[in-house]
Write a protein that holds these residues in place. Structure first.
Motif, short mmCIF file in Angstrom:
data_model
loop_
_atom_site.label_atom_id
_atom_site.label_comp_id
_atom_site.label_asym_id
_atom_site.label_seq_id
_atom_site.Cartn_x
_atom_site.Cartn_y
_atom_site.Cartn_z
N GLY A 24 0.78 -1.23 0.00
CA GLY A 24 0.00 0.00 0.00
C GLY A 24 0.81 1.27 0.00
O GLY A 24 0.25 2.36 -0.20
N VAL A 25 2.11 1.19 0.21
CA VAL A 25 2.94 2.39 0.20
C VAL A 25 3.28 2.72 -1.25
O VAL A 25 3.83 1.90 -1.97
N ARG A 26 2.95 3.94 -1.65
CA ARG A 26 3.22 4.38 -3.03
C ARG A 26 4.54 5.11 -3.17
O ARG A 26 5.31 4.85 -4.08
N HIS A 27 4.77 6.09 -2.31
CA HIS A 27 5.94 6.95 -2.44
C HIS A 27 6.45 7.34 -1.05
O HIS A 27 5.70 7.33 -0.08
N PHE A 104 3.41 8.40 1.33
CA PHE A 104 2.01 8.36 0.89
C PHE A 104 1.61 6.91 0.73
O PHE A 104 2.30 6.12 0.08
N ALA A 105 0.46 6.56 1.35
CA ALA A 105 -0.04 5.18 1.31
C ALA A 105 -1.49 5.16 0.84
O ALA A 105 -2.24 6.12 1.05
N GLU A 106 -1.86 4.06 0.21
CA GLU A 106 -3.22 3.87 -0.28
C GLU A 106 -4.21 3.74 0.88
O GLU A 106 -3.82 3.40 1.99
N PRO A 107 -5.51 3.99 0.63
CA PRO A 107 -6.50 3.98 1.71
C PRO A 107 -6.58 2.67 2.49
O PRO A 107 -6.84 2.68 3.69
N GLU A 108 -6.32 1.53 1.84
CA GLU A 108 -6.44 0.24 2.53
C GLU A 108 -5.15 -0.19 3.23
O GLU A 108 -5.08 -1.26 3.83
#
Length: 142
Positions: A24-27, A104-108
Motif C-alpha cells: 500500500g505504500v506508493r511513495h 504516501f499510502a493507499e486507503p487500505e
C-alpha cells in the motif's frame, strides 16, 4: 515482488527501501526542514519529489503552529502528522535534526504497521547520522 530502489542526493535513500516494500505504500521522501529533497522513491518524478519536500516542510511547520495554538507549548514534540484523503494517507514524521520522512499510502494500507516501520527507519537514520565518518586506514596509503 521487485525491490524498489530509492534515489538520494546524500545517500540517505536506503532508509526508504523497507518502507517502499510495505503493501500500500506508493511513495516516500526524505526532506530537509527547509523543503529540500534528501532522498525519494524512484517512481516519484524529480518535480513531484521537490513539491512533496516543500510541502512536507510547510505541513510540519503548520502542525507545530497548530499544536502550539492549542497547547501554548512553543516547541511541541511532534511525533507524526497525518493527512487523510479518499486517495490515501500522507504521513510525516520528524527524522532527526532538520529532517523529515514523508510517505504516501493507499486507503487500505495498514497504518499501524507503516507508522511502526517509519519509526524503525527514523531510528536507523539517526544511528547512521550519529556515526563518525570513516577515514582510510593510514597504513593502507602508499
Amino acid at each position: 515482488m521487485t525491490t524498489p530502489n530509492a534515489r538520494a542526493a546524500d545517500g540517505l535513500a536506503w532508509v526508504l527501501t523497507p518502507l517502499l516494500e510495505l503493501p500500500g505504500v506508493r511513495h516516500a521522501v526524505i526532506a530537509t526542514g527547509d523543503g529540500l529533497v534528501e532522498g525519494s522513491s524512484p517512481e516519484l518524478g524529480r518535480a513531484s519529489a521537490e513539491r512533496v519536500a516543500a510541502m512536507t516542510a510547510t505541513l510540519h511547520a503548520a502542525a507545530r503552529a497548530f499544536t502550539t495554538s492549542f497547547t501554548e507549548e512553543e516547541a511541541p514534540g511532534l511525533q507524526q502528522t497525518v493527512v487523510e484523503s479518499k486517495e490515501g494517507f500522507a504521513i510525516v514524521v520528524p527524522a532527526g535534526q532538520n529532517t523529515s520522512l514523508a510517505l504516501f499510502a493507499e486507503p487500505e494500507a495498514q497504518l499501524g504497521n507503516i507508522a511502526y516501520q517509519m519509526q524503525v527507519q527514523v531510528a536507523a537514520l539517526a544511528r547512521a547520522m550519529a556515526a563518525p565518518a570513516r577515514h582510510p586506514d593510514a597504513a593502507a596509503t602508499p
